[in-house]
Design an enzyme around this catalytic site. Structure first.
Site, PDB file in Angstrom:
ATOM      1  N   CYS A   1       0.681  -6.076   8.337  1.00 49.10           N
ATOM      2  CA  CYS A   1       1.687  -5.551   9.265  1.00 49.10           C
ATOM      3  C   CYS A   1       3.066  -5.590   8.621  1.00 49.10           C
ATOM      4  O   CYS A   1       3.329  -6.381   7.722  1.00 49.10           O
ATOM      5  CB  CYS A   1       1.762  -6.311  10.585  1.00 49.10           C
ATOM      6  SG  CYS A   1       0.190  -6.436  11.422  1.00 49.10           S
TER       7      CYS A   1
ATOM      8  N   GLU B   1     -13.989  -3.325 -11.375  1.00 46.86           N
ATOM      9  CA  GLU B   1     -12.779  -2.629 -10.940  1.00 46.86           C
ATOM     10  C   GLU B   1     -13.086  -1.157 -10.607  1.00 46.86           C
ATOM     11  O   GLU B   1     -12.598  -0.630  -9.597  1.00 46.86           O
ATOM     12  CB  GLU B   1     -11.705  -2.733 -12.046  1.00 46.86           C
ATOM     13  CG  GLU B   1     -10.435  -1.946 -11.827  1.00 46.86           C
ATOM     14  CD  GLU B   1      -9.668  -2.283 -10.549  1.00 46.86           C
ATOM     15  OE1 GLU B   1     -10.027  -3.252  -9.857  1.00 46.86           O
ATOM     16  OE2 GLU B   1      -8.744  -1.531 -10.213  1.00 46.86           O
TER      17      GLU B   1
ATOM     18  N   LYS C   1     -12.520   0.530  -6.949  1.00 45.31           N
ATOM     19  CA  LYS C   1     -11.700   1.738  -6.731  1.00 45.31           C
ATOM     20  C   LYS C   1     -12.494   2.765  -5.939  1.00 45.31           C
ATOM     21  O   LYS C   1     -11.981   3.365  -5.016  1.00 45.31           O
ATOM     22  CB  LYS C   1     -11.267   2.376  -8.058  1.00 45.31           C
ATOM     23  CG  LYS C   1     -10.153   1.749  -8.826  1.00 45.31           C
ATOM     24  CD  LYS C   1      -8.783   1.831  -8.215  1.00 45.31           C
ATOM     25  CE  LYS C   1      -8.517   0.624  -7.356  1.00 45.31           C
ATOM     26  NZ  LYS C   1      -7.808  -0.466  -7.974  1.00 45.31           N
TER      27      LYS C   1
ATOM     28  N   LYS D   1      -1.601  -2.340   1.677  1.00 49.03           N
ATOM     29  CA  LYS D   1      -1.183  -2.623   0.307  1.00 49.03           C
ATOM     30  C   LYS D   1      -0.922  -4.106   0.086  1.00 49.03           C
ATOM     31  O   LYS D   1      -1.246  -4.657  -0.950  1.00 49.03           O
ATOM     32  CB  LYS D   1       0.091  -1.817   0.021  1.00 49.03           C
ATOM     33  CG  LYS D   1       0.624  -1.950  -1.389  1.00 49.03           C
ATOM     34  CD  LYS D   1      -0.258  -1.198  -2.340  1.00 49.03           C
ATOM     35  CE  LYS D   1       0.182  -1.305  -3.780  1.00 49.03           C
ATOM     36  NZ  LYS D   1      -0.953  -1.032  -4.686  1.00 49.03           N
TER      37      LYS D   1
ATOM     38  N   ASN E   1       4.082 -10.296  12.218  1.00 51.41           N
ATOM     39  CA  ASN E   1       3.183 -10.096  11.076  1.00 51.41           C
ATOM     40  C   ASN E   1       2.541 -11.456  10.792  1.00 51.41           C
ATOM     41  O   ASN E   1       3.251 -12.429  10.568  1.00 51.41           O
ATOM     42  CB  ASN E   1       3.995  -9.621   9.865  1.00 51.41           C
ATOM     43  CG  ASN E   1       3.204  -9.709   8.571  1.00 51.41           C
ATOM     44  OD1 ASN E   1       1.980  -9.582   8.588  1.00 51.41           O
ATOM     45  ND2 ASN E   1       3.875  -9.920   7.466  1.00 51.41           N
ATOM     46  N   GLY E   2       1.200 -11.514  10.828  1.00 51.76           N
ATOM     47  CA  GLY E   2       0.520 -12.783  10.562  1.00 51.76           C
ATOM     48  C   GLY E   2      -0.590 -13.003  11.578  1.00 51.76           C
ATOM     49  O   GLY E   2      -1.020 -12.061  12.255  1.00 51.76           O
TER      50      GLY E   2
ATOM     51  N   HIS F   1     -32.686  -8.491 -13.205  1.00 49.86           N
ATOM     52  CA  HIS F   1     -32.896  -9.661 -12.353  1.00 49.86           C
ATOM     53  C   HIS F   1     -32.781  -9.320 -10.870  1.00 49.86           C
ATOM     54  O   HIS F   1     -32.596 -10.215 -10.044  1.00 49.86           O
ATOM     55  CB  HIS F   1     -31.909 -10.771 -12.735  1.00 49.86           C
ATOM     56  CG  HIS F   1     -32.052 -11.194 -14.156  1.00 49.86           C
ATOM     57  ND1 HIS F   1     -33.160 -11.892 -14.606  1.00 49.86           N
ATOM     58  CD2 HIS F   1     -31.296 -10.964 -15.245  1.00 49.86           C
ATOM     59  CE1 HIS F   1     -33.045 -12.091 -15.909  1.00 49.86           C
ATOM     60  NE2 HIS F   1     -31.921 -11.527 -16.325  1.00 49.86           N
TER      61      HIS F   1
ATOM     62  N   TRP G   1      -1.694  -3.669  11.081  1.00 47.83           N
ATOM     63  CA  TRP G   1      -3.017  -3.744  10.474  1.00 47.83           C
ATOM     64  C   TRP G   1      -3.772  -4.728  11.365  1.00 47.83           C
ATOM     65  O   TRP G   1      -3.480  -5.930  11.362  1.00 47.83           O
ATOM     66  CB  TRP G   1      -2.924  -4.253   9.038  1.00 47.83           C
ATOM     67  CG  TRP G   1      -4.233  -4.293   8.324  1.00 47.83           C
ATOM     68  CD1 TRP G   1      -4.834  -3.267   7.666  1.00 47.83           C
ATOM     69  CD2 TRP G   1      -5.101  -5.419   8.181  1.00 47.83           C
ATOM     70  NE1 TRP G   1      -6.019  -3.685   7.124  1.00 47.83           N
ATOM     71  CE2 TRP G   1      -6.214  -5.006   7.429  1.00 47.83           C
ATOM     72  CE3 TRP G   1      -5.062  -6.746   8.620  1.00 47.83           C
ATOM     73  CZ2 TRP G   1      -7.268  -5.858   7.101  1.00 47.83           C
ATOM     74  CZ3 TRP G   1      -6.106  -7.590   8.297  1.00 47.83           C
ATOM     75  CH2 TRP G   1      -7.185  -7.136   7.546  1.00 47.83           C
TER      76      TRP G   1
ATOM     77  N   ARG H   1       1.907  -1.619   4.427  1.00 46.63           N
ATOM     78  CA  ARG H   1       1.452  -2.921   4.913  1.00 46.63           C
ATOM     79  C   ARG H   1       0.471  -2.793   6.078  1.00 46.63           C
ATOM     80  O   ARG H   1      -0.132  -3.788   6.503  1.00 46.63           O
ATOM     81  CB  ARG H   1       2.645  -3.749   5.382  1.00 46.63           C
ATOM     82  CG  ARG H   1       3.700  -3.955   4.332  1.00 46.63           C
ATOM     83  CD  ARG H   1       4.846  -4.722   4.902  1.00 46.63           C
ATOM     84  NE  ARG H   1       4.492  -6.106   5.123  1.00 46.63           N
ATOM     85  CZ  ARG H   1       4.612  -7.062   4.226  1.00 46.63           C
ATOM     86  NH1 ARG H   1       5.107  -6.788   3.057  1.00 46.63           N
ATOM     87  NH2 ARG H   1       4.262  -8.293   4.505  1.00 46.63           N
TER      88      ARG H   1
ATOM     89  N   GLU I   1     -13.031   1.587  -2.187  1.00 47.67           N
ATOM     90  CA  GLU I   1     -11.866   1.590  -1.298  1.00 47.67           C
ATOM     91  C   GLU I   1     -11.316   2.998  -1.051  1.00 47.67           C
ATOM     92  O   GLU I   1     -10.811   3.279   0.023  1.00 47.67           O
ATOM     93  CB  GLU I   1     -10.775   0.628  -1.768  1.00 47.67           C
ATOM     94  CG  GLU I   1      -9.976   1.025  -2.978  1.00 47.67           C
ATOM     95  CD  GLU I   1      -8.808   0.044  -3.269  1.00 47.67           C
ATOM     96  OE1 GLU I   1      -8.463  -0.096  -4.435  1.00 47.67           O
ATOM     97  OE2 GLU I   1      -8.256  -0.543  -2.325  1.00 47.67           O
TER      98      GLU I   1
HETATM   99  C1  AGP Z   1      -6.552  -2.856  -5.191  1.00 48.75           C
HETATM  100  O1  AGP Z   1      -6.895  -1.521  -5.360  1.00 48.75           O
HETATM  101  C2  AGP Z   1      -6.672  -3.378  -3.866  1.00 48.75           C
HETATM  102  N1  AGP Z   1      -6.026  -2.584  -2.911  1.00 48.75           N
HETATM  103  C3  AGP Z   1      -6.597  -4.890  -3.687  1.00 48.75           C
HETATM  104  O2  AGP Z   1      -7.786  -5.385  -4.197  1.00 48.75           O
HETATM  105  C4  AGP Z   1      -5.422  -5.690  -4.296  1.00 48.75           C
HETATM  106  O3  AGP Z   1      -5.504  -5.682  -5.676  1.00 48.75           O
HETATM  107  C5  AGP Z   1      -5.477  -7.129  -3.742  1.00 48.75           C
HETATM  108  O4  AGP Z   1      -5.298  -7.084  -2.360  1.00 48.75           O
HETATM  109  C6  AGP Z   1      -4.466  -8.051  -4.374  1.00 48.75           C
HETATM  110  O5  AGP Z   1      -3.165  -7.634  -4.136  1.00 48.75           O
HETATM  111  P1  AGP Z   1      -1.954  -8.208  -4.965  1.00 48.75           P
HETATM  112  O6  AGP Z   1      -2.132  -7.794  -6.393  1.00 48.75           O
HETATM  113  O7  AGP Z   1      -0.747  -7.593  -4.331  1.00 48.75           O
HETATM  114  O8  AGP Z   1      -1.989  -9.701  -4.818  1.00 48.75           O
END
Ligand code: AGP
Length: 605
Positions: A2, A478, A482, A600, A98-99, A501, A74, A27, A485
């Site tokens: 948020c 990674e 990507k 984000k 926020n929290g 395995h 959020w 956010r 998400e």
């Molecule tokens: C990355 O594509 C993601 N959106 C997410 O995994 C992100 O890297 C993670 O939340 C950590 O965020 P930060 O680097 O701001 O700590």
């Protein structure tokens, strides 16, 4: 997560609240709202969906008032709908939060017994009614302090009071909060980015702090309610990098910015004439370190996994990598000669910040690698290494990942040099190789059109797997992250040697599988694992820097990428995976910069 904003001014605030909320959308973007005070009345407007929607509502029915608060959500408690959107108001108080309030159920029950009727399913509404009750016998500041005593969990709050129409009170525990100063106007916001279009003069609240702001003045109190002073920081002007330019979205801009991001970051840390690493003020003697623990979440965690392989290749150090949400609750035996490195783009990730806090409580040596230098994580660590990637707006992290890799690699070279693990000559050679990365990235970005074609194979797939060994294993993780998400397609990253395995059972006719097989010591092994997948019907996309025709048989696609030196392959091999995720998501018409359910900056546990 948020985002919150508060503005006290001598003119109408609703349009500036909307503009700031747009900047805070990274956010959270499942609902939005604002409240202002006008003619001693709280006016509240909220909606589910984006700030754009709220803007339309305000356009159709304008909101007056020279003081107001706003929120992008959020969802944590309660689905994203209009009722659960913030602000949450009573007759006399309006709150944005926020929290997470961990004891909200208990507080809610008590308040209900006292006759309070809750409208929403949120945890935030208890704050509204606790303050409302406290106001029966105290002034706004006391009512906030009395309420904070009752709350467990994390929060950044912005509060409006009907009968005190010139003040906003802000409070912080766990979640970040900043204030901004301007002429006849003062602000409250989740971060400096939200305030940057209005001011470059900022102060940050520390945990436990409360502030009272009106249009002319801001007062700060610590958790003991003692008045305190705050340092005013003047922020640099990087507003230009916040526009999309000619790109369709921020993510594509950020992918294509990577050669320049790497160049800029290298300029900060490498003296190109002397081929030396400029890392000063090392507060820790690297030759006195026996062990390194790297801690992060998500993509940043993947950069730490890559760093573990690098550390092991170029130093004798013992290295561990931990996911912050696990680390913070483990029974860690803190050791004097252990260095704890925190990696975070935002510098605000709640789990990473909590893990850092735990290290600080145990007097451990800490270092952080962040993109946002004014962030909580940067401010709390003993030593900060910025990645200088510029603002990253797309929720999916791209250029910050490469920036994290670069800073980690440079740090490893520096530590290995001081420890005598690597000779001066080798360091010079390694720095020379680093300088080749931007050109290699430019080359790999040119294969975008091929990737656009390959992406079609993934759109209707049931799922996919990403396989790699050694340094390519974290990159497989990674790549899979990507894709999931951005395109909501199930994707798994796996060490190629682990397939037999269990996961090999997932392979069926036509399943697309991405194989990362650079020309390193694992090459033949990875190719054998790939053959095992082909034999079971897997449709392979091979990405390699071994430019050799023999391995092209039985492949659906092969992408050749440039080679610099095997240690640097993670920089290059990541880019086609970012582009693949991007194009699959585009074909599926997903929201590239704001994937569903995500945000984000993850400022909740
Ligand atoms: C990355 O594509 C993601 N959106 C997410 O995994 C992100 O890297 C993670 O939340 C950590 O965020 P930060 O680097 O701001 O700590």
């Amino acid at each position: 997560m948020c985002g919150i904003i508060g503005i006290a001014s001598d003119k109408s605030v609703s349009s500036n609240i909307i503009n700031s909320l747009k900047r805070l959308e990274y956010r959270g973007y499942d609902s939005a709202g604002l409240a202002t005070l006008n003619n001693n009345l709280i006016i509240e407007k909220k909606c589910s969906g984006r700030v754009e929607q709220l803007e339309k509502i305000i356009f159709e029915s304008p909101v007056k008032g020279n003081i107001g608060i706003g929120h992008v959500r959020w969802a944590t408690h309660g689905i994203p709908n209009t009722v659960n959107a913030h602000p949450h108001s009573s007759e006399i108080v309006s709150v944005v939060h926020n929290g997470i309030i961990e004891n909200s159920d208990e507080l809610k029950k008590k308040l209900e017994k006292e006759g309070v009727k809750f409208k929403s399913q949120t945890d935030t509404e208890v704050i509204t009614f606790l303050i409302t009750k406290a106001l029966e016998s105290s002034d706004p500041l006391d009512s906030v302090f009395l309420t904070l005593e009752k709350l467990k969990g994390s929060f950044a709050l912005g509060i409006l009071f009907k009968n005190h129409n010139n003040i906003i009170i802000g409070a912080r525990r766990g979640s970040p909060l900043a204030v901004g100063y301007a002429k006849n106007e003062n602000y409250l916001g989740s971060d400096s980015y939200a305030l940057k279009s209005m001011t470059n003069k900022i102060s940050y609240l520390d945990d436990g702090d409360v502030c009272v702001l009106n249009k002319d003045h801001i007062e700060f109190y610590n958790q003991k309610k003692t008045k305190i002073n705050k340092k005013v920081l003047v922020l640099s002007d990087d507003a230009r990098s916040i526009s999309k330019g000619d790109y369709k979205n921020f993510m594509s801009k950020e992918i294509f910015e990577q050669p320049i991001t790497i160049k800029n970051c290298m300029n900060e840390y490498i003296d190109k004439i002397r081929n030396q690493i400029n890392l000063y003020d090392f507060p820790i003697q690297p030759d006195k370190i026996d062990k390194i623990t790297l801690i992060a979440c998500g993509t940043a965690y993947h950069s730490c996994l890559v760093a573990k392989y690098w550390f092991e290749e170029v130093t004798d150090l013992d290295v561990e990598v931990d996911i912050a949400s696990e680390f913070r609750y483990r029974n860690i035996k803190f050791k004097k000669n252990n260095l704890y490195i925190f990696v975070s783009q935002s510098g605000e990730t709640a789990d990473t910040a909590a893990a850092l806090e735990l290290c600080k409580q145990n007097n451990a040596k800490t270092c952080s690698i962040v993109n946002v230098v004014e962030s909580s994580i940067a401010r709390l660590s003993d030593w900060v290494l910025p990645i200088h990637a510029g603002p990253e707006i797309g929720v999916a992290s791209t250029k910050a990942f490469l920036g994290q890799l670069l800073v980690l690699y440079i740090l490893i070279l520096k530590i290995s040099k001081i420890r005598g693990d690597v000779s001066e000559k080798e360091i010079i050679k390694k720095i020379d190789d680093l300088k080749k990365i931007p050109d290699a990235l430019n080359q790999v970005l040119k294969i975008e059109d091929k990737i656009q074609v390959i992406a079609k194979d993934f759109v209707n797939a049931k799922g996919t797997m990403y396989l790699g060994r050694g340094l390519s294993y974290p990159i497989a993780l990674e790549g899979a992250l990507k894709l999931k998400e951005l395109s909501y397609l199930h994707a798994e990253g796996y060490p190629a040697g682990e397939m037999k395995h269990g996961p090999l059972a997932l392979i069926e006719d036509g399943l697309p599988v991405v194989v990362l097989a650079p020309n390193d010591k694992y090459f033949e092994k990875t190719i054998s694992n790939m053959q095992e997948v082909i034999a079971r019907g897997g449709k392979i996309l091979l990405i390699t820097d071994k430019h050799d025709e023999v391995i092209s048989e039985n492949l659906r696609f092969k992408l050749e990428i440039p080679f610099i030196n095997y240690l640097l392959t993670p920089f290059i091999i990541t880019v086609p995976l970012q582009l693949l995720a991007y194009h699959v998501a585009s074909l599926k018409k997903c929201d590239i910069d704001k994937p569903r359910n995500l945000a984000k900056s993850v400022t909740v546990e």
